[in-house]
Scaffold this motif. Structure first.
Motif, short mmCIF file in Angstrom:
data_model
loop_
_atom_site.label_atom_id
_atom_site.label_comp_id
_atom_site.label_asym_id
_atom_site.label_seq_id
_atom_site.Cartn_x
_atom_site.Cartn_y
_atom_site.Cartn_z
N LYS A 148 0.30 -5.12 2.29
CA LYS A 148 0.02 -5.41 1.03
C LYS A 148 0.71 -6.92 0.81
CE LYS A 148 -1.04 -5.62 -3.21
NZ LYS A 148 -2.21 -6.03 -3.91
N TYR A 149 0.15 -7.82 0.49
CA TYR A 149 0.94 -9.14 0.02
C TYR A 149 0.73 -9.35 -1.44
CZ TYR A 149 1.45 -10.08 5.04
OH TYR A 149 1.84 -10.17 6.43
N GLY B 4 9.65 -5.69 8.70
CA GLY B 4 11.07 -5.56 8.43
C GLY B 4 11.27 -6.85 7.05
N LEU B 5 10.34 -7.47 6.82
CA LEU B 5 10.50 -8.31 5.80
C LEU B 5 9.59 -7.97 4.60
CD1 LEU B 5 9.52 -11.81 7.65
CD2 LEU B 5 11.81 -10.86 6.88
N HIS C 145 6.87 -17.34 -2.76
CA HIS C 145 7.73 -16.01 -2.84
C HIS C 145 6.61 -14.85 -2.49
CE1 HIS C 145 11.31 -17.36 -5.54
NE2 HIS C 145 10.95 -18.34 -4.57
N VAL C 146 6.98 -13.99 -1.38
CA VAL C 146 6.26 -12.96 -0.76
C VAL C 146 6.61 -11.91 -1.06
CG1 VAL C 146 4.60 -12.20 1.00
CG2 VAL C 146 5.25 -14.81 0.83
N LEU C 147 6.16 -10.76 -1.71
CA LEU C 147 6.36 -9.54 -1.71
C LEU C 147 5.25 -8.87 -0.63
CD1 LEU C 147 6.88 -8.92 -5.62
CD2 LEU C 147 8.57 -8.33 -3.65
N ARG C 148 5.90 -8.29 0.39
CA ARG C 148 5.00 -7.48 1.36
C ARG C 148 5.55 -6.03 1.54
NH1 ARG C 148 5.97 -6.15 6.07
NH2 ARG C 148 4.55 -6.23 7.74
N THR C 149 4.67 -5.15 1.86
CA THR C 149 5.03 -3.82 2.19
C THR C 149 3.85 -3.29 3.13
OG1 THR C 149 5.68 -1.91 1.55
CG2 THR C 149 3.97 -2.71 0.03
#
Length: 153
Positions: free
Chosen positions: A85-86, A60-61, A74-78
């Motif tokens: 993926k980070y 959910g993040l 700042h972390v983009l995560r999917t």
């Protein structure tokens, strides 16, 4: 969100033929922190970790702040099956709640199809691996290209 998380965990568990061994795997957040420490708190990094290697405690993040040893990222995560993926960039803390909600909504609206394709594509283009040492043992993380140590971008 809790129901969606349970549904997601059940689906990933079925796809990975996982039993009850989740407790034996480190949390994805521990792998993230340990990787950043092992790299000496780099300016940025971008990697994938297999769903099967970690407990997905950051479900959910999508865009969030992450502090490690006094440094903020700042972390983009999917989730991009079979990976998570980070993309991490060292930056001052900011309120990322609106961006997190927007990215999460986009992933839900498109039913995760683009992220699934990204994961499958990543599987074919992984060129570098690294071992991250955690409290539950070593975890392999994957890179699409070799990162230059100390690079700003």
């Amino acid at each position: 969100m809790r129901a969606l998380r349970r549904l997601h965990e059940a689906a990933v568990g079925l796809l990975l033929w996982r039993g009850t061994a989740a407790a034996a795997r480190p949390a994805a957040s521990e792998v993230l922190s340990q990787h950043l420490r092992q790299r000496g708190l780099p300016h940025w990094t971008s990697y994938c970790v297999k769903y099967s290697a970690v407990r997905n405690d950051q479900f959910g993040l999508s865009h969030f702040n992450w502090r490690v040893d006094g440094a903020n990222y700042h972390v983009l995560r999917t989730g991009c099956f079979p990976f998570i993926k980070y993309h991490c960039s060292r930056a001052a803390p900011q309120d990322l709640a609106l961006q997190n909600a927007a990215f999460t909504a986009l992933k839900v609206l498109n039913a995760g199809i683009p992220t699934l394709l990204y994961g499958i594509g990543s599987w074919f283009f992984v060129s570098v691996t690294e071992t991250v040492h955690t409290s539950h043992g070593p975890v392999t993380i994957y890179f699409l290209n070799k990162e230059d140590e100390g690079a700003m971008y």
